[in-house]
Scaffold this motif. Structure first.
Motif, PDB file in Angstrom:
ATOM      1  N   SER A   1     -16.220  57.933 -70.732  1.00 26.74           N
ATOM      2  CA  SER A   1     -16.714  56.701 -70.122  1.00 26.74           C
ATOM      3  C   SER A   1     -15.520  55.789 -69.898  1.00 26.74           C
ATOM      4  O   SER A   1     -14.629  55.710 -70.753  1.00 26.74           O
ATOM      5  CB  SER A   1     -17.745  56.018 -71.023  1.00 26.74           C
ATOM      6  OG  SER A   1     -17.202  55.734 -72.297  1.00 26.74           O
ATOM      7  N   GLY A   2     -15.473  55.146 -68.755  1.00 28.02           N
ATOM      8  CA  GLY A   2     -14.341  54.291 -68.410  1.00 28.02           C
ATOM      9  C   GLY A   2     -14.726  52.823 -68.437  1.00 28.02           C
ATOM     10  O   GLY A   2     -15.841  52.460 -68.076  1.00 28.02           O
ATOM     11  N   SER A   3     -13.797  51.982 -68.882  1.00 28.45           N
ATOM     12  CA  SER A   3     -14.039  50.539 -68.893  1.00 28.45           C
ATOM     13  C   SER A   3     -12.722  49.814 -68.666  1.00 28.45           C
ATOM     14  O   SER A   3     -11.650  50.328 -68.994  1.00 28.45           O
ATOM     15  CB  SER A   3     -14.652  50.101 -70.224  1.00 28.45           C
ATOM     16  OG  SER A   3     -13.773  50.394 -71.297  1.00 28.45           O
ATOM     17  N   ASP A   4     -12.818  48.614 -68.105  1.00 29.96           N
ATOM     18  CA  ASP A   4     -11.612  47.828 -67.855  1.00 29.96           C
ATOM     19  C   ASP A   4     -11.036  47.334 -69.179  1.00 29.96           C
ATOM     20  O   ASP A   4     -11.768  46.871 -70.061  1.00 29.96           O
ATOM     21  CB  ASP A   4     -11.930  46.647 -66.941  1.00 29.96           C
ATOM     22  CG  ASP A   4     -10.683  45.846 -66.604  1.00 29.96           C
ATOM     23  OD1 ASP A   4      -9.878  46.311 -65.781  1.00 29.96           O
ATOM     24  OD2 ASP A   4     -10.516  44.749 -67.189  1.00 29.96           O
ATOM     25  N   ALA A   5      -9.713  47.441 -69.311  1.00 34.09           N
ATOM     26  CA  ALA A   5      -9.067  47.053 -70.566  1.00 34.09           C
ATOM     27  C   ALA A   5      -8.972  45.548 -70.739  1.00 34.09           C
ATOM     28  O   ALA A   5      -8.713  45.062 -71.844  1.00 34.09           O
ATOM     29  CB  ALA A   5      -7.668  47.662 -70.627  1.00 34.09           C
ATOM     30  N   GLY A   6      -9.142  44.809 -69.649  1.00 37.29           N
ATOM     31  CA  GLY A   6      -9.063  43.359 -69.735  1.00 37.29           C
ATOM     32  C   GLY A   6      -7.659  42.850 -69.987  1.00 37.29           C
ATOM     33  O   GLY A   6      -7.468  41.788 -70.589  1.00 37.29           O
ATOM     34  N   MET A   7      -6.659  43.610 -69.535  1.00 32.94           N
ATOM     35  CA  MET A   7      -5.265  43.193 -69.735  1.00 32.94           C
ATOM     36  C   MET A   7      -4.869  42.223 -68.627  1.00 32.94           C
ATOM     37  O   MET A   7      -5.053  42.527 -67.446  1.00 32.94           O
ATOM     38  CB  MET A   7      -4.343  44.423 -69.728  1.00 32.94           C
ATOM     39  CG  MET A   7      -4.615  45.388 -70.862  1.00 32.94           C
ATOM     40  SD  MET A   7      -3.667  46.929 -70.737  1.00 32.94           S
ATOM     41  CE  MET A   7      -1.994  46.317 -71.006  1.00 32.94           C
ATOM     42  N   PRO A   8      -4.338  41.081 -68.966  1.00 29.81           N
ATOM     43  CA  PRO A   8      -3.985  40.084 -67.941  1.00 29.81           C
ATOM     44  C   PRO A   8      -2.893  40.595 -67.010  1.00 29.81           C
ATOM     45  O   PRO A   8      -1.897  41.170 -67.453  1.00 29.81           O
ATOM     46  CB  PRO A   8      -3.481  38.883 -68.767  1.00 29.81           C
ATOM     47  CG  PRO A   8      -3.116  39.461 -70.100  1.00 29.81           C
ATOM     48  CD  PRO A   8      -4.036  40.598 -70.326  1.00 29.81           C
ATOM     49  N   GLY A   9      -3.134  40.424 -65.703  1.00 30.14           N
ATOM     50  CA  GLY A   9      -2.119  40.757 -64.715  1.00 30.14           C
ATOM     51  C   GLY A   9      -2.006  42.222 -64.352  1.00 30.14           C
ATOM     52  O   GLY A   9      -1.138  42.588 -63.551  1.00 30.14           O
ATOM     53  N   ILE A  10      -2.871  43.069 -64.915  1.00 32.28           N
ATOM     54  CA  ILE A  10      -2.776  44.488 -64.606  1.00 32.28           C
ATOM     55  C   ILE A  10      -4.165  45.122 -64.682  1.00 32.28           C
ATOM     56  O   ILE A  10      -4.965  44.787 -65.557  1.00 32.28           O
ATOM     57  CB  ILE A  10      -1.797  45.214 -65.566  1.00 32.28           C
ATOM     58  CG1 ILE A  10      -1.630  46.682 -65.161  1.00 32.28           C
ATOM     59  CG2 ILE A  10      -2.257  45.095 -67.007  1.00 32.28           C
ATOM     60  CD1 ILE A  10      -0.563  47.406 -65.951  1.00 32.28           C
ATOM     61  N   GLU A  11      -4.440  46.003 -63.734  1.00 30.20           N
ATOM     62  CA  GLU A  11      -5.684  46.762 -63.780  1.00 30.20           C
ATOM     63  C   GLU A  11      -5.436  48.022 -64.601  1.00 30.20           C
ATOM     64  O   GLU A  11      -4.622  48.870 -64.215  1.00 30.20           O
ATOM     65  CB  GLU A  11      -6.152  47.128 -62.364  1.00 30.20           C
ATOM     66  CG  GLU A  11      -6.693  45.946 -61.577  1.00 30.20           C
ATOM     67  CD  GLU A  11      -7.350  46.378 -60.278  1.00 30.20           C
ATOM     68  OE1 GLU A  11      -7.610  47.592 -60.109  1.00 30.20           O
ATOM     69  OE2 GLU A  11      -7.596  45.511 -59.426  1.00 30.20           O
ATOM     70  N   TYR A  12      -6.105  48.128 -65.717  1.00 29.67           N
ATOM     71  CA  TYR A  12      -5.914  49.268 -66.603  1.00 29.67           C
ATOM     72  C   TYR A  12      -7.286  49.694 -67.115  1.00 29.67           C
ATOM     73  O   TYR A  12      -8.022  48.888 -67.688  1.00 29.67           O
ATOM     74  CB  TYR A  12      -5.006  48.888 -67.771  1.00 29.67           C
ATOM     75  CG  TYR A  12      -4.458  50.068 -68.538  1.00 29.67           C
ATOM     76  CD1 TYR A  12      -3.274  50.684 -68.174  1.00 29.67           C
ATOM     77  CD2 TYR A  12      -5.134  50.574 -69.653  1.00 29.67           C
ATOM     78  CE1 TYR A  12      -2.759  51.767 -68.885  1.00 29.67           C
ATOM     79  CE2 TYR A  12      -4.634  51.650 -70.376  1.00 29.67           C
ATOM     80  CZ  TYR A  12      -3.446  52.245 -69.983  1.00 29.67           C
ATOM     81  OH  TYR A  12      -2.947  53.316 -70.678  1.00 29.67           O
ATOM     82  N   THR A  13      -7.626  50.948 -66.890  1.00 29.44           N
ATOM     83  CA  THR A  13      -8.914  51.489 -67.314  1.00 29.44           C
ATOM     84  C   THR A  13      -8.741  52.291 -68.585  1.00 29.44           C
ATOM     85  O   THR A  13      -7.800  53.080 -68.719  1.00 29.44           O
ATOM     86  CB  THR A  13      -9.507  52.382 -66.205  1.00 29.44           C
ATOM     87  OG1 THR A  13      -9.712  51.593 -65.028  1.00 29.44           O
ATOM     88  CG2 THR A  13     -10.836  52.992 -66.637  1.00 29.44           C
ATOM     89  N   LEU A  14      -9.649  52.100 -69.536  1.00 29.71           N
ATOM     90  CA  LEU A  14      -9.657  52.859 -70.776  1.00 29.71           C
ATOM     91  C   LEU A  14     -10.713  53.946 -70.708  1.00 29.71           C
ATOM     92  O   LEU A  14     -11.868  53.682 -70.361  1.00 29.71           O
ATOM     93  CB  LEU A  14      -9.944  51.938 -71.966  1.00 29.71           C
ATOM     94  CG  LEU A  14      -8.908  50.851 -72.241  1.00 29.71           C
ATOM     95  CD1 LEU A  14      -9.453  49.879 -73.289  1.00 29.71           C
ATOM     96  CD2 LEU A  14      -7.601  51.470 -72.718  1.00 29.71           C
ATOM     97  N   PHE A  15     -10.329  55.178 -71.025  1.00 25.56           N
ATOM     98  CA  PHE A  15     -11.275  56.280 -71.122  1.00 25.56           C
ATOM     99  C   PHE A  15     -11.648  56.476 -72.584  1.00 25.56           C
ATOM    100  O   PHE A  15     -10.766  56.551 -73.457  1.00 25.56           O
ATOM    101  CB  PHE A  15     -10.657  57.585 -70.613  1.00 25.56           C
ATOM    102  CG  PHE A  15     -10.611  57.718 -69.119  1.00 25.56           C
ATOM    103  CD1 PHE A  15     -11.747  57.541 -68.349  1.00 25.56           C
ATOM    104  CD2 PHE A  15      -9.428  58.072 -68.477  1.00 25.56           C
ATOM    105  CE1 PHE A  15     -11.706  57.681 -66.966  1.00 25.56           C
ATOM    106  CE2 PHE A  15      -9.379  58.228 -67.103  1.00 25.56           C
ATOM    107  CZ  PHE A  15     -10.515  58.034 -66.344  1.00 25.56           C
TER     108      PHE A  15
END
Length: 256
Positions: free
Chosen positions: A32-46
């Motif tokens: 399952s993928g979700s947005d990491a919520g890192m400021p200034g960067i789009e990063y998805t967590l699996f």
């Protein structure tokens, strides 16, 4: 991350279409993928269940122009990123991104071994959560190096990470396949790459429950099979694939 030195602890896909890649791996591996919520960067967590396993991000600008294709990158935990990077360089490796901090996450460096296989060094700012069992569905069950030269590659990694030799399998004309262990547990294998393979690389095997069903999901999602299913010692089944954006990966399962 005490007591983790030499253990693969994270995996990251850099690709050209993160939304498509997320959909593909969620289907094939069951993450399952979700947005990491890192400021200034789009990063998805699996995640596999409630455990985070891997990350997904867009390739750096200019990478394709440099002939760098989408690829998976493995992160190996170390006690001291700066000291390990310095030792790696002294032992013939190259540091391609100098040690740097990820605020609130840890310190890392992007490196290659003396023959050019890419991996990363990492030390987290806090203790790592309990890991999944090695062969749990959705985890990374095996790590494989197509080495520039096995006879020199193994001593390099052994010195750097403390890896030890486990079984060695005679592959005939292909040479020796050397299984290596971390803290006594076999976690991967390495062999000298075939001559037709242009450069050394690390390959990561994602655990699925049944191979044939996962292969069908990969094909339906636009993936391609590059090494047909085969049984390996211990009774597991593997297949090597390329995802729709061109990144190489592999699957391993206890049954077809």
């Amino acid at each position: 991350m005490t007591g983790q030195h030499g253990k693969f602890v994270w995996y990251e896909l850099m690709t050209t279409d993160t939304k498509a890649a997320q959909t593909f791996y969620e289907s094939v591996v069951g993450w399952s993928g979700s947005d990491a919520g890192m400021p200034g960067i789009e990063y998805t967590l699996f995640s596999a269940g409630d455990r985070q396993v891997a990350g997904l991000m867009t390739m750096p600008e200019g990478a394709l122009e440099m002939k760098i294709p989408p690829a998976w990158l493995g992160y190996v935990a170390v006690d001291d990123v700066d000291a390990t990077a310095a030792k790696l360089a002294a032992d013939g490796g190259n540091v391609h991104r100098a040690p740097d901090d990820i605020p609130g996450v840890g310190r890392f460096a992007i490196v290659t071994d003396p023959h050019g296989a890419v991996f990363a060094l990492f030390k987290g700012t806090s203790e790592a959560p309990a890991a999944l069992e090695q062969m749990a569905p959705g985890n990374v069950g095996w790590h494989e190096l197509m080495a520039g030269d096995l006879e020199t590659a193994f001593p390099f990694y052994s010195s750097l990470f403390g890896w030890t030799k486990d079984q060695a399998m005679d592959m005939g004309d292909m040479g020796t396949y050397q299984i290596f262990a971390w803290n006594g547990t076999p976690i991967g294998g390495m062999m000298t790459k075939p001559k037709e393979v242009p450069s050394p690389y690390w390959l990561y095997y994602f655990n699925v429950e049944a191979l044939d069903a996962a292969i069908e999901r990969a094909k339906a999602g636009g993936g391609k099979i590059v090494l047909e299913p085969m049984e390996v010692p211990g009774g597991a089944w593997i297949v090597q694939c390329i995802d729709p954006q061109g990144a190489l990966f592999a699957l391993v399962a206890p049954r077809r």
